[in-house]
Design an enzyme around this catalytic site. Structure first.
Site, PDB file in Angstrom:
ATOM      1  N   LYS A 202       3.603 -15.517   6.964  1.00  0.00           N
ATOM      2  CA  LYS A 202       4.090 -14.289   7.630  1.00  0.00           C
ATOM      3  C   LYS A 202       4.532 -14.485   9.083  1.00  0.00           C
ATOM      4  O   LYS A 202       4.270 -13.632   9.929  1.00  0.00           O
ATOM      5  CB  LYS A 202       3.001 -13.214   7.588  1.00  0.00           C
ATOM      6  CG  LYS A 202       2.629 -12.772   6.202  1.00  0.00           C
ATOM      7  CD  LYS A 202       1.538 -11.730   6.210  1.00  0.00           C
ATOM      8  CE  LYS A 202       0.205 -12.320   6.531  1.00  0.00           C
ATOM      9  NZ  LYS A 202      -0.930 -11.456   6.176  1.00  0.00           N
ATOM     10  N   ASP A 237      -7.790  -9.759   3.748  1.00  0.00           N
ATOM     11  CA  ASP A 237      -7.541  -8.303   3.663  1.00  0.00           C
ATOM     12  C   ASP A 237      -7.656  -7.774   2.228  1.00  0.00           C
ATOM     13  O   ASP A 237      -8.065  -6.630   2.006  1.00  0.00           O
ATOM     14  CB  ASP A 237      -6.191  -7.897   4.291  1.00  0.00           C
ATOM     15  CG  ASP A 237      -5.007  -8.702   3.795  1.00  0.00           C
ATOM     16  OD1 ASP A 237      -5.214  -9.652   3.018  1.00  0.00           O
ATOM     17  OD2 ASP A 237      -3.876  -8.382   4.193  1.00  0.00           O
TER      18      ASP A 237
END
Ligand code: BGC
Length: 503
Positions: A202, A237
């Site tokens: 990312k 997450d």
């Protein structure tokens, strides 16, 4: 007089002749431009048709992908490095029950922003008594700088936040504050509160952090800030989302993130994890962080635009599934298609807007707004084209084409995500110990699922079609802020004080 008349007649005739020939040229030019225009339009349509063809994900292909996901899951569980799917052990062997009590902090790092939060947990009856959170954006140079800079920045922001703790938050007397650290990158864990970073994803690229224990790095940075706080749990997450989901609904067994990045975690029977050589957890279960963003299969519909995006990325060859699905990349795939249309079909006029050459100039929320434009003239599309790529005046035809490109790329992403979820549900469904009629709930977090209605509806429809009657019933549930609350909850269930029997 006659002469004058004749002269006039000749003059008029001449003038008329000029006029005819001028309008003839204008007429000729108009027809020609229209033909040329049609040629350009036809070329743009060709590109669109080709895009549609290469992105096509018919049901059969989605089923093949779901099956390939199941195969890779088994391979990744069997052996370290057995698959591109890392199938990482989370060391979370029990999920929150609702009994958790006390003050816990969470730190959520996984995108261009990070969040700090504190939660006062009040046990089964009161649940979350109070919570406060703060979001801080990470300066771009820190995302590609050094580990010391990154963790130093995070710890200093955390210290500032802790300093604002008010009276409504109460830590038990004599206890150290505890923190759940959600770190949303692939990490090989060695315990619930330690783990080394395998690689960045990312858009992060901090070389000296790869291979380092991220909890040790954070702890050292907190010490430098004079912060008396212990990292009780390190989680992904997806694992936080699973924990947050389970806190409210005991049927949640799978969690998926569809946001800047994409990934899934689920509850696996420990006996189904051949690569696990430690003691079997008491619960007999272990949460697995799949790191499915790295999934790759010959069944994936990959286009020239995806290949170019991958080559230009910070991690070529990696995270191929993520690059087809997640919010970080969708806008840039659309930009690449529009650039080709601008170059080969003058989609935005005879010059190619220079901004269209700038990577990541279109974000997923931009393509989502254009895609959801219901105004008759596609005004939102016009405004977005102006604002993002400097196209002052776009024709209706152009706007329609832009919407079509957004549609093809968004639907492909949703269908591929559905195939992934179908794979996980099939893997769980095949487990001989699963109760036959048990309902499974998939908790999903991330802006793409939450805010993009076309994406969400398409995912839900595709998932139902791909699975047919094959597995037990399932529901998808939006999980808001799972990763933040989840971190605090797992910190609570892994508190150093739990052995004192106070929870
Ligand atoms: C990371 C995962 C994370 C996902 C969603 C991916 O790029 O590798 O660890 O769960 O993004 O944030």
């Amino acid at each position: 007089m006659e002469k004058t008349m004749m002269k006039t007649t000749i003059a008029v005739a001449a003038a008329t002749a000029v006029a005819v020939s001028v309008s003839g040229v204008i007429w000729y030019q108009k027809v020609n431009r229209k033909r040329e225009g049609n040629g350009k339009l036809a070329r743009a349509e060709e590109i669109l048709v080709e895009l549609q063809r290469t992105c096509a994900s018919p049901l059969e292909r989605l089923r093949q992908l779901a099956d390939a996901m199941v195969v890779e899951m088994h391979a990744g569980l069997a052996l370290e490095g057995g698959s591109r799917l890392k199938m990482l052990l989370s060391y979370v062997d029990s999920l929150p029950t609702g009994d958790e009590e006390g003050l816990f902090y969470g730190l959520d790092l996984g995108g261009t922003n990070f969040r700090v939060l504190r939660v006062q947990l009040g046990g089964k009856e009161k649940r979350i008594v109070d919570r406060e959170a703060k979001e801080i954006s990470i300066p771009p140079h820190i995302m590609v700088g050094s580990s010391g800079e990154l963790f130093g920045f995070i710890a200093s922001e955390l210290a500032k936040f802790v300093a604002t703790e008010g009276d409504k938050f109460q830590v038990f007397d004599g206890r150290q504050r505890e923190l759940g650290f959600t770190f949303s990158f692939p990490v090989r864990q060695s315990s619930i509160a330690s783990g080394t970073l395998i690689k960045w994803t990312k858009g992060f690229s901090i070389e000296d952090a790869v291979g380092a224990d991220v909890v040790a790095e954070l702890t050292a940075a907190m010490d430098k800030q004079g912060l008396d706080m212990r990292v009780a749990a390190l989680i992904n997450d997806t694992v936080g989302t699973l924990a947050g989901g389970r806190y409210y609904d005991e049927d949640v067994t799978v969690a998926v993130i569809l946001g800047t990045g994409t990934n899934a975690a689920y509850v696996e029977r420990a006996s189904n994890i051949p690569k696990w050589h430690g003691l079997l957890p008491k619960s007999g279960e272990m949460v697995i962080n799949m790191e499915w963003g790295n999934f790759k299969s010959s069944h994936l519909p990959i286009t020239e635009f995806d290949r170019a995006l991958d080559e230009d990325s910070l991690n070529p060859g990696e995270q191929i599934y993520e690059k087809l699905i997640s919010g970080m990349y969708l806008g840039d795939i659309v930009r690449r298609v529009l650039l080709k249309m601008a170059e080969e079909a003058e989609l935005f006029g005879d010059t190619v807007p220079s901004k269209l050459r700038a990577p990541f100039i279109l974000r997923s929320h931009d393509i989502s707004s254009m895609h959801h434009d219901i105004s008759p003239d596609l005004e939102v599309v016009a405004a977005k084209l102006k604002e993002n790529i400097g196209v002052i005046d776009s024709s209706f035809e152009t706007r329609k084409m832009v919407v079509q490109v957004c549609d093809i790329i968004t639907r492909r992403a949703a269908q591929l995500a559905a195939a992934g979820i179908a794979g996980v549900l099939k893997k769980l469904g095949k487990d001989p110990s699963s109760k036959s009629n048990h309902k499974r709930v998939v908790a999903i977090d991330g802006a793409l699922f939450e805010h993009n209605t076309v994406f969400r509806n398409c995912l839900e429809r595709s998932l139902t079609q791909v699975l047919g009657e094959e597995v037990c019933p399932f529901t998808l549930k939006r999980a808001n802020d799972g990763s933040g609350i989840g971190a605090a909850l797992i910190a609570a269930s892994h508190s150093q004080y739990n052995s004192l029997g106070e929870l």
